[in-house]
Design an enzyme around this catalytic site. Structure first.
Site, PDB file in Angstrom:
ATOM      1  N   ASN A  75      58.009  46.145  26.854  1.00  0.00           N
ATOM      2  CA  ASN A  75      57.894  46.739  28.186  1.00  0.00           C
ATOM      3  C   ASN A  75      59.263  46.835  28.852  1.00  0.00           C
ATOM      4  OD1 ASN A  75      56.449  47.722  30.527  1.00  0.00           O
ATOM      5  ND2 ASN A  75      57.049  45.786  31.477  1.00  0.00           N
ATOM      6  N   ASP A  95      61.113  53.464  35.767  1.00  0.00           N
ATOM      7  CA  ASP A  95      62.016  52.910  34.738  1.00  0.00           C
ATOM      8  C   ASP A  95      62.924  54.006  34.212  1.00  0.00           C
ATOM      9  OD1 ASP A  95      60.954  50.253  34.735  1.00  0.00           O
ATOM     10  OD2 ASP A  95      59.156  51.046  33.775  1.00  0.00           O
ATOM     11  N   THR A 143      43.939  44.815  40.714  1.00  0.00           N
ATOM     12  CA  THR A 143      44.349  43.732  39.826  1.00  0.00           C
ATOM     13  C   THR A 143      45.433  42.913  40.500  1.00  0.00           C
ATOM     14  OG1 THR A 143      45.376  43.187  37.699  1.00  0.00           O
ATOM     15  CG2 THR A 143      45.999  45.287  38.676  1.00  0.00           C
ATOM     16  N   THR A 145      47.458  41.103  38.597  1.00  0.00           N
ATOM     17  CA  THR A 145      48.469  40.891  37.556  1.00  0.00           C
ATOM     18  C   THR A 145      49.765  41.632  37.843  1.00  0.00           C
ATOM     19  OG1 THR A 145      46.689  40.611  35.954  1.00  0.00           O
ATOM     20  CG2 THR A 145      48.894  41.070  35.079  1.00  0.00           C
ATOM     21  N   GLY A 181      42.754  45.957  35.857  1.00  0.00           N
ATOM     22  CA  GLY A 181      41.491  45.353  36.282  1.00  0.00           C
ATOM     23  C   GLY A 181      40.352  45.561  35.320  1.00  0.00           C
ATOM     24  N   VAL A 209      45.587  42.645  30.413  1.00  0.00           N
ATOM     25  CA  VAL A 209      46.449  41.460  30.411  1.00  0.00           C
ATOM     26  C   VAL A 209      45.600  40.200  30.588  1.00  0.00           C
ATOM     27  CG1 VAL A 209      48.437  40.337  31.461  1.00  0.00           C
ATOM     28  CG2 VAL A 209      48.307  42.838  31.449  1.00  0.00           C
ATOM     29  N   CYS A 465      16.131  60.170  53.420  1.00  0.00           N
ATOM     30  CA  CYS A 465      16.377  58.773  53.006  1.00  0.00           C
ATOM     31  C   CYS A 465      15.161  58.211  52.273  1.00  0.00           C
ATOM     32  CB  CYS A 465      16.673  57.915  54.234  1.00  0.00           C
ATOM     33  SG  CYS A 465      18.140  58.410  55.119  1.00  0.00           S
TER      34      CYS A 465
HETATM   35  C1  LIG Z   1      49.873  50.211  28.537  1.00  0.00           C
HETATM   36  C2  LIG Z   1      50.611  50.072  29.823  1.00  0.00           C
HETATM   37  N1  LIG Z   1      50.308  50.886  30.859  1.00  0.00           N
HETATM   38  C3  LIG Z   1      50.977  50.754  32.023  1.00  0.00           C
HETATM   39  C4  LIG Z   1      51.970  49.802  32.153  1.00  0.00           C
HETATM   40  C5  LIG Z   1      52.742  49.674  33.431  1.00  0.00           C
HETATM   41  O1  LIG Z   1      54.089  49.987  33.206  1.00  0.00           O
HETATM   42  P1  LIG Z   1      55.049  50.189  34.464  1.00  0.00           P
HETATM   43  O2  LIG Z   1      54.480  51.236  35.321  1.00  0.00           O
HETATM   44  O3  LIG Z   1      56.416  50.388  33.964  1.00  0.00           O
HETATM   45  O4  LIG Z   1      54.964  48.796  35.231  1.00  0.00           O
HETATM   46  P2  LIG Z   1      55.459  47.386  34.662  1.00  0.00           P
HETATM   47  O5  LIG Z   1      54.546  47.023  33.527  1.00  0.00           O
HETATM   48  O6  LIG Z   1      56.850  47.582  34.173  1.00  0.00           O
HETATM   49  O7  LIG Z   1      55.349  46.455  35.808  1.00  0.00           O
HETATM   50  C6  LIG Z   1      52.268  48.986  31.062  1.00  0.00           C
HETATM   51  N2  LIG Z   1      53.231  48.043  31.149  1.00  0.00           N
HETATM   52  N3  LIG Z   1      51.591  49.124  29.908  1.00  0.00           N
HETATM   53  C1  LIG Z   2      50.749  46.055  33.460  1.00  0.00           C
HETATM   54  C2  LIG Z   2      49.887  46.867  34.350  1.00  0.00           C
HETATM   55  N1  LIG Z   2      50.115  48.167  34.587  1.00  0.00           N
HETATM   56  C3  LIG Z   2      49.238  48.714  35.400  1.00  0.00           C
HETATM   57  C4  LIG Z   2      49.275  50.127  35.831  1.00  0.00           C
HETATM   58  O1  LIG Z   2      48.392  50.504  36.615  1.00  0.00           O
HETATM   59  O2  LIG Z   2      50.172  50.844  35.360  1.00  0.00           O
HETATM   60  S1  LIG Z   2      48.065  47.602  35.916  1.00  0.00           S
HETATM   61  C5  LIG Z   2      48.795  46.377  34.995  1.00  0.00           C
HETATM   62  C6  LIG Z   2      48.266  44.985  34.939  1.00  0.00           C
HETATM   63  C7  LIG Z   2      46.901  44.941  34.297  1.00  0.00           C
HETATM   64  O3  LIG Z   2      46.505  43.577  34.223  1.00  0.00           O
HETATM   65  P1  LIG Z   2      44.978  43.119  34.154  1.00  0.00           P
HETATM   66  O4  LIG Z   2      44.443  43.614  32.833  1.00  0.00           O
HETATM   67  O5  LIG Z   2      45.060  41.640  34.204  1.00  0.00           O
HETATM   68  O6  LIG Z   2      44.282  43.734  35.324  1.00  0.00           O
HETATM   69 MG   LIG Z   3      57.930  49.244  33.749  1.00  0.00          MG
END
Ligand SMILES: Cc1ncc(COP(=O)(O)OP(=O)(O)O)c(N)n1
Ligand SMILES: Cc1nc(C(=O)O)sc1CCOP(=O)(O)O
Ligand SMILES: [Mg+2]
Length: 540
Positions: A75, A95, A143, A145, A181, A209, A465
């Site tokens: 990543n 990025d 989410t 995360t 999520g 995740v 309704c």
């Molecule tokens: C499979 C997948 N999808 C989306 C993301 C999110 O990447 P990004 O928008 O660069 O955000 P960060 O992960 O860098 O916080 C991902 N990592 N993987």
């Molecule tokens: C890494 C990441 N990217 C996102 C996006 O929307 O691009 S959401 C996300 C975290 C997903 O974690 P969980 O499976 O615990 O919800």
């Molecule tokens: Mg990123």
């Protein structure tokens, strides 16, 4: 080892996060547990790790991935990916730009991009097939995360827009994973609902995740996810989901089931409808409860033959509505959703869309305006005047009903001068990547119920309704062998016929209310659908 891009299996894509490891686990132990039980792609995502540690962790994870012959994606950090000769990189909108990443990585590495809207799809399509190999479609649901997320949750409807854009801009090479999520309680619904409008494409996988990284038993968590992905049927309600067209005989069977099962119909509805809805429910041999108490929804949902009518004219707090959706979805009990005034105000639009994203509805019922709005077809396209009065554009209303049924994987009901019922459930079947094998909304089974104009229906409160109450009674009363399409069509046919009968017996709107309850009671207990006045015919 170089992975041929066409051989990459995106079905269960684990993204790591070592900040949420349960006691006694490590980053590598969680990754290995996932790989042993069906994870098909791994991304190391460590947002707060120093480069040196990140490289060391990536090398360890890479060893394990090689053992299972699964690609490793890095990543954000292209430098680390190149340093350890990883199999690819994932970057987001903020990025390093994709063309630059591709130039550094070379043509054979896997390159993923975060995409949240159709305009980003248009961009990747313009770059062509040598740039982006897959996209992370999100954020699907809320989410914790991803810290300080820049995007608000898009829900399955947002993902459909992205899938449609991939088809529109002919990015046929590009694969897709949903992210954000995702957990066992929503994955089947996501795979079912996230289908392009042409029926040709669904998500190629799901990426997550916390469901694995934070799991005390990552093996069991992964096995459960694998089972959902390898399954093919989303049995979200305890009855038959097949698409056979209803007949008067099958409707008669539904009424017999309702009569003997006496379903408990929980109404979360507007105050005007409460009393009349309760009386309609009683007239239909069912048991009403008008409860908006969050702490009892789980208990009510577990009562045999429980059925929820969620009418968003209710003033109950949204958390109560969400709790009710969860409770009934959790035990595969039906939910009839009535998005009152769907887009009449921004408040209602936001509330209804939030709830539509939040759970699986067995039936979505609306008037012409609500169904047209849900289908994103405005009334201006109507040949006639406003959708709520004469000169109905029947074909457009049927189309809108089929679109709602298709997009929400539900039985959709459009009620007005004529009623139509479309079955978008596909017998609960779902499949990664190939969508509905090209079947589209207009191919959906659709029934038309007509009984001529009943103007007085519009002169009383809660008539629309209370069709919701009737539907909730019929689907709540089904046995596990009862057919959902029969139940919804039967409810609409009975309600329309009772309305017509009551209109011939009443002196005005006051007595119509009473006559409607009497007519419902009479037709239900007689149970002779062949004698009802409303006509039932197939639209396609
Ligand atoms: C499979 C997948 N999808 C989306 C993301 C999110 O990447 P990004 O928008 O660069 O955000 P960060 O992960 O860098 O916080 C991902 N990592 N993987
Ligand atoms: C890494 C990441 N990217 C996102 C996006 O929307 O691009 S959401 C996300 C975290 C997903 O974690 P969980 O499976 O615990 O919800
Ligand atoms: Mg990123």
């Amino acid at each position: 080892m170089v992975f041929a891009k066409n051989d990459v299996d995106y079905s269960l894509y684990l993204v790591t996060d070592s900040t949420m490891l349960p006691p006694g686990t490590t980053l590598c132990s969680q990754v290995e547990a996932g790989l042993k039980n069906g994870v098909t792609l791994v991304q190391i995502r460590e947002k707060d790790t120093e480069t040196r540690d990140f490289v060391e962790e990536a090398l360890e994870v890479q060893k394990i991935c090689k053992k299972y012959k699964v690609p490793l994606i890095i990543n954000d950090r292209i430098d680390v990916a190149m340093a350890i000769d990883a199999d690819g990189v994932h970057v987001g909108q903020s990025d390093m730009p994709i063309p630059m990443v591709r130039r550094l990585l070379g043509p054979s590495k896997i390159l993923g991009w975060s995409v949240g809207k159709p305009s980003e799809v248009e961009t990747l399509a313009k770059w062509g097939p040598d740039m982006v190999d897959y996209i992370g479609v999100g954020t699907l649901f809320p989410t914790l995360t991803k810290k300080n997320p820049k995007k608000s949750p898009m829900g399955p409807q947002g993902a459909i827009a992205v899938l449609d854009a991939l088809e529109e801009f002919k990015a046929i090479w590009c694969r897709t994973v949903g992210i954000g999520g995702l957990h066992p309680d929503n994955i089947q619904r996501v795979i079912c609902q996230c289908v392009s409008s042409n029926g040709k494409r669904s998500l190629d996988g799901i990426s997550l995740v916390s469901d694995i990284m934070a799991a005390p038993d990552a093996c069991a968590a992964t096995k459960r996810l694998r089972g959902l992905l390898d399954g093919s049927k989303y049995q979200f309600v305890d009855c038959k989901l097949n698409e056979t067209f209803p007949t008067t005989a099958s409707i008669q069977s539904v009424i017999s089931q309702v009569s003997s099962n006496r379903p408990l119909v929980q109404h979360i509805t507007n105050k005007v409808h409460q009393n009349f809805g309760a009386n309609v429910t009683l007239a239909l041999g069912s048991s009403p409860i008008m409860s908006e108490i969050e702490s009892e929804v789980s208990e009510l949902a577990r009562i045999p033959n429980a059925s929820l009518l969620l009418n968003t004219g209710s003033v109950a707090p949204i958390e109560t509505l969400k709790a009710a959706i969860n409770a009934y979805n959790e035990v595969n009990r039906p939910i009839t959703f009535d998005p009152v005034g769907y887009s009449a105000t921004e408040t209602r639009l936001c509330l209804n869309n939030t709830l539509l994203t939040y759970g699986q509805f067995t039936c979505i019922k609306g008037n012409c305006s609500e169904i047209l709005s849900l289908a994103k077809l405005n009334k201006d396209k109507m040949k006639g005047v406003d959708a709520n009065s004469g000169n109905m554009d029947i074909n457009l209303l049927v189309r809108a009903t089929q679109i709602v049924a298709f997009q929400y994987r539900t039985i959709a009901v459009c009620t007005g001068e004529f009623d139509c019922v479309a079955n978008g459930i596909f017998d609960g079947k779902y499949k990664l990547s190939s969508g509905t094998a090209g079947i589209t909304a207009e191919d959906l089974p659709c029934m038309i119920i007509e009984d001529g104009p009943i103007p007085i229906m519009g002169d009383i409160t809660a008539s629309g309704c209370s069709l919701g109450s009737t539907i909730a009674c019929f689907i709540g009363g089904l046995n596990s062998t009862g057919n959902l399409f029969d139940a919804v069509v039967g409810a609409v046919l009975l309600y329309k016929s009772a309305g017509k009968l009551a209109s011939t017996r009443c002196q005005g709107s006051g007595s119509f209310h009473v006559q409607l309850i009497d007519a419902l009671y009479q037709l239900f207990h007689e149970n002779k659908p062949e004698s009802w006045s409303a006509s039932l015919k197939k639209f396609n």
